[in-house]
Design an enzyme around this catalytic site. Structure first.
Site, mmCIF file in Angstrom:
data_model
loop_
_atom_site.group_PDB
_atom_site.id
_atom_site.type_symbol
_atom_site.label_atom_id
_atom_site.label_comp_id
_atom_site.label_asym_id
_atom_site.label_seq_id
_atom_site.Cartn_x
_atom_site.Cartn_y
_atom_site.Cartn_z
ATOM 1 N N ALA A 1 -18.887 -2.340 -2.208
ATOM 2 C CA ALA A 1 -18.678 -2.473 -0.760
ATOM 3 C C ALA A 1 -18.361 -1.122 -0.146
ATOM 4 C CB ALA A 1 -17.521 -3.441 -0.501
ATOM 5 N N ALA A 2 -18.597 -1.041 1.141
ATOM 6 C CA ALA A 2 -18.291 0.182 1.890
ATOM 7 C C ALA A 2 -16.782 0.345 2.021
ATOM 8 C CB ALA A 2 -18.922 0.083 3.276
ATOM 9 N N SER A 3 -16.281 1.498 1.604
ATOM 10 C CA SER A 3 -14.868 1.856 1.789
ATOM 11 C C SER A 3 -14.778 3.363 1.648
ATOM 12 C CB SER A 3 -13.989 1.178 0.726
ATOM 13 O OG SER A 3 -14.105 1.859 -0.502
ATOM 14 N N ARG A 4 -13.569 3.899 1.785
ATOM 15 C CA ARG A 4 -13.466 5.356 1.641
ATOM 16 C C ARG A 4 -13.774 5.798 0.206
ATOM 17 N NH1 ARG A 4 -7.017 7.006 1.701
ATOM 18 N NH2 ARG A 4 -6.451 5.749 -0.068
ATOM 19 N N ASN B 1 -5.575 -4.632 -6.793
ATOM 20 C CA ASN B 1 -6.701 -4.024 -6.078
ATOM 21 C C ASN B 1 -6.507 -2.522 -5.826
ATOM 22 O OD1 ASN B 1 -9.002 -4.145 -3.900
ATOM 23 N ND2 ASN B 1 -7.202 -3.362 -2.826
ATOM 24 N N TYR C 1 -12.311 6.772 -14.543
ATOM 25 C CA TYR C 1 -12.325 5.520 -13.771
ATOM 26 C C TYR C 1 -12.936 4.372 -14.601
ATOM 27 C CZ TYR C 1 -13.610 2.574 -9.701
ATOM 28 O OH TYR C 1 -13.773 1.562 -8.798
ATOM 29 N N ASP D 1 0.845 -1.205 0.000
ATOM 30 C CA ASP D 1 0.000 0.000 0.000
ATOM 31 C C ASP D 1 0.878 1.251 0.000
ATOM 32 O OD1 ASP D 1 -3.286 0.268 0.714
ATOM 33 O OD2 ASP D 1 -2.086 2.104 0.774
ATOM 34 N N LYS E 1 -11.018 1.046 -15.772
ATOM 35 C CA LYS E 1 -11.512 -0.252 -15.298
ATOM 36 C C LYS E 1 -11.862 -1.177 -16.465
ATOM 37 C CE LYS E 1 -11.339 -0.156 -10.772
ATOM 38 N NZ LYS E 1 -10.212 -0.906 -10.148
HETATM 39 P P1 NAD Z 1 -9.744 1.970 -0.547
HETATM 40 O O1 NAD Z 1 -9.444 3.396 -0.847
HETATM 41 O O2 NAD Z 1 -10.199 1.616 0.816
HETATM 42 O O3 NAD Z 1 -8.488 1.054 -0.900
HETATM 43 C C1 NAD Z 1 -7.618 1.295 -1.960
HETATM 44 C C2 NAD Z 1 -6.210 1.210 -1.447
HETATM 45 O O4 NAD Z 1 -5.298 1.353 -2.550
HETATM 46 C C3 NAD Z 1 -5.857 2.331 -0.450
HETATM 47 O O5 NAD Z 1 -5.415 1.788 0.779
HETATM 48 C C4 NAD Z 1 -4.770 3.132 -1.154
HETATM 49 O O6 NAD Z 1 -3.786 3.665 -0.288
HETATM 50 C C5 NAD Z 1 -4.186 2.091 -2.102
HETATM 51 N N1 NAD Z 1 -3.508 2.720 -3.254
HETATM 52 C C6 NAD Z 1 -3.963 3.750 -3.993
HETATM 53 N N2 NAD Z 1 -3.087 4.073 -4.954
HETATM 54 C C7 NAD Z 1 -2.043 3.208 -4.811
HETATM 55 C C8 NAD Z 1 -0.837 3.034 -5.527
HETATM 56 N N3 NAD Z 1 -0.523 3.828 -6.556
HETATM 57 N N4 NAD Z 1 0.008 2.050 -5.159
HETATM 58 C C9 NAD Z 1 -0.304 1.240 -4.099
HETATM 59 N N5 NAD Z 1 -1.436 1.385 -3.371
HETATM 60 C C10 NAD Z 1 -2.295 2.351 -3.732
HETATM 61 O O7 NAD Z 1 -10.850 1.532 -1.623
HETATM 62 P P2 NAD Z 1 -11.567 0.128 -1.940
HETATM 63 O O8 NAD Z 1 -12.986 0.424 -2.163
HETATM 64 O O9 NAD Z 1 -11.188 -0.932 -0.987
HETATM 65 O O10 NAD Z 1 -10.970 -0.172 -3.390
HETATM 66 C C11 NAD Z 1 -10.265 -1.336 -3.747
HETATM 67 C C12 NAD Z 1 -10.425 -1.580 -5.236
HETATM 68 O O11 NAD Z 1 -11.773 -1.952 -5.523
HETATM 69 C C13 NAD Z 1 -10.134 -0.367 -6.117
HETATM 70 O O12 NAD Z 1 -9.474 -0.800 -7.287
HETATM 71 C C14 NAD Z 1 -11.509 0.148 -6.461
HETATM 72 O O13 NAD Z 1 -11.521 0.889 -7.653
HETATM 73 C C15 NAD Z 1 -12.266 -1.158 -6.593
HETATM 74 N N6 NAD Z 1 -13.716 -1.056 -6.489
HETATM 75 C C16 NAD Z 1 -14.292 -0.785 -5.286
HETATM 76 C C17 NAD Z 1 -15.667 -0.724 -5.212
HETATM 77 C C18 NAD Z 1 -16.342 -0.491 -3.906
HETATM 78 O O14 NAD Z 1 -17.588 -0.555 -3.894
HETATM 79 N N7 NAD Z 1 -15.632 -0.248 -2.812
HETATM 80 C C19 NAD Z 1 -16.445 -0.913 -6.359
HETATM 81 C C20 NAD Z 1 -15.828 -1.190 -7.563
HETATM 82 C C21 NAD Z 1 -14.452 -1.273 -7.609
#
Ligand code: NAD
Length: 302
Positions: free
Chosen positions: A198-201, A101, A166, A39, A170
Site C-alpha cells: 500500500a501507499a505510505s511513506r 504494525n 527488513y 505511535d 519480517k
Molecule cells: P508508515 O511509516 O506510514 O507507518 C508506520 C508507523 O509506525 C509510523 O507512524 C511510525 O511513526 C510508527 N513507528 C515506527 N517505529 C515505531 C516504534 N518504535 N514504536 C511505535 N511506533 C513506531 O508505514 P506503513 O507502510 O503504514 O507501515 C505499516 C507496517 O506495514 C510496517 O510494519 C511495514 O513494515 C508494513 N508493511 C508495509 C507495506 C506497504 O506497502 N506499505 C508492505 C509490507 C509491509
C-alpha cells in the site's frame, strides 16, 4: 452475512499515527472498538519522536464519534510494550485485539548494511512484536479471547533487493506466528499475518508512481478487520492484500525422495543424482506444526 462488529472490544494498534495503522485504527473504531492509538512519531528510518501523530488520529476517531486513547511509547522496549498494554487496561479494562504494525526502513545492500541499520530494523519489527505481544497475550490468555495480527512483507516472504535487515525481521514474525498459533489455541487466541502492499511513506520511493496513486491503505483494512473479528476462527494464516486482491501464502513441503532404509547414510552423489526430485514442489504438503513433519518419516523410523 454477519456484520464484522467490534462493540465491547478493545484494540491496540501500534504505529497507528500514519499509513496502514491509522487506517486500521479508524476502521476498528468506526465498527465499535475502543482503540489505543500507539505511535512513537519518529522519522521513516526511526529517528526522533513526537506525540503529534498519535494525537491526531485519536482526534479523528473522536470527531467521528468513536473512542480512542493515544500512546507514544516505543514498541521496541520492554517498558514500552508493557505501558502500551497498560494504557489499554487502565482505559478500557482489557485487550482483545493487538495489531503489531509499527515499522521503519533502513534499506542498504548487504555489504553496506552497518550494525545500526541491522539492529534498528530488527528492534522495531521483531523485538517490538515480542515486547508488545507478550503482555497483551498474557491478558488475552486470562480472558480466554484474543486476536493478534503480525505484519510481514513480501520482501521477506519472496525477497527484495536491498532489504536484508527488513526481510529477516519480517520473517522472524512468521516464526513467532507459527509458535503463537499453537500456544494461543486453547485460550481462543488467534494469531494471523497480513502481507500488505500500500501507499505510505515507507513505499513512496519503492512503488512506481502509478501504483502509489491507486494502492490506498483502505484496501488492506478489510482483511485485517476480518482477522481481528470473532468470526475469524483461523490461526497461522499469512494473507496478502493489495488493491482488493486477497490471497494466502503458506510454507509448503515437496514430496521429496527417500535415499535410505533409515540406517544407510546416502552419499552427496546420490543427493546430486536426485536433486530434481528433492527440490520438486509437485503435490506439496502443508504441515501445521513440526511433529506433523515426522509423519513422513514413518517407515524410516520403524
Ligand atoms: P508508515 O511509516 O506510514 O507507518 C508506520 C508507523 O509506525 C509510523 O507512524 C511510525 O511513526 C510508527 N513507528 C515506527 N517505529 C515505531 C516504534 N518504535 N514504536 C511505535 N511506533 C513506531 O508505514 P506503513 O507502510 O503504514 O507501515 C505499516 C507496517 O506495514 C510496517 O510494519 C511495514 O513494515 C508494513 N508493511 C508495509 C507495506 C506497504 O506497502 N506499505 C508492505 C509490507 C509491509
Amino acid at each position: 452475512m454477519a456484520k464484522v462488529d467490534f462493540t465491547g472490544r478493545v484494540a491496540i494498534v501500534t504505529g497507528a499515527g500514519a499509513g496502514l495503522g491509522r487506517q486500521y485504527a479508524l476502521d476498528l473504531a468506526k465498527r465499535g472498538a475502543k482503540v489505543v492509538v500507539n505511535d512513537l512519531g519518529g522519522s521513516r528510518d526511526g529517528v526522533g519522536s513526537s506525540d503529534a501523530a498519535a494525537k491526531k488520529v485519536v482526534d479523528e476517531i473522536k470527531a467521528a464519534g468513536g473512542e480512542a486513547v493515544p500512546n507514544y511509547e516505543n514498541v521496541a522496549t520492554i517498558q514500552g510494550g508493557e505501558n502500551i498494554v497498560k494504557t489499554a487496561i487502565d482505559a478500557y479494562g482489557k485487550v482483545d485485539i493487538l495489531i503489531n504494525n509499527a515499522g521503519i526502513l533502513r534499506d542498504k545492500t548487504f555489504t553496506k548494511m552497518e550494525e545500526d541499520n541491522w539492529d534498528g530494523v530488527m528492534a522495531v519489527h521483531l523485538r517490538g512484536a515480542y515486547c508488545v505481544t507478550k503482555p497483551a497475550f498474557m491478558n488475552m490468555r486470562e480472558n480466554g479471547y484474543g486476536r493478534i495480527i503480525m505484519t510481514t512483507s513480501g520482501a521477506g516472504l519472496f525477497g527484495n533487493f536491498g532489504q536484508s535487515n527488513y526481510a529477516a525481521a519480517k520473517m522472524g514474525l512468521i516464526g513467532l506466528t507459527n509458535v503463537l498459533k499453537l500456544e494461543g489455541a486453547k485460550y481462543n487466541v488467534k494469531v494471523n499475518v497480513i502481507v500488505p502492499v500500500a501507499a505510505s511513506r515507507l513505499t513512496e520511493d519503492v512503488l512506481p508512481p502509478e501504483f502509489f496513486e491507486k494502492m490506498k491503505p483502505d484496501f488492506i483494512s478489510p482483511a485485517v478487520l476480518y482477522m481481528c473479528s470473532e468470526q475469524c476462527q483461523d490461526s497461522g494464516m499469512f494473507i496478502n492484500a493489495t488493491l482488493g486482491y486477497f490471497s494466502r501464502t503458506a510454507i509448503l513441503t515437496g514430496p521429496g525422495v527417500v535415499l535410505s532404509d533409515g540406517t544407510k547414510i546416502p552419499s552427496p552423489e546420490e543427493v546430486a543424482e536426485n536433486w530434481d526430485k528433492i527440490k520438486s514442489l509437485e503435490n506439496p504438503k502443508y504441515f501445521d506444526q513440526l511433529p506433523e513433519m515426522f509423519g513422513v518419516l514413518g517407515p524410516l523410523l520403524s
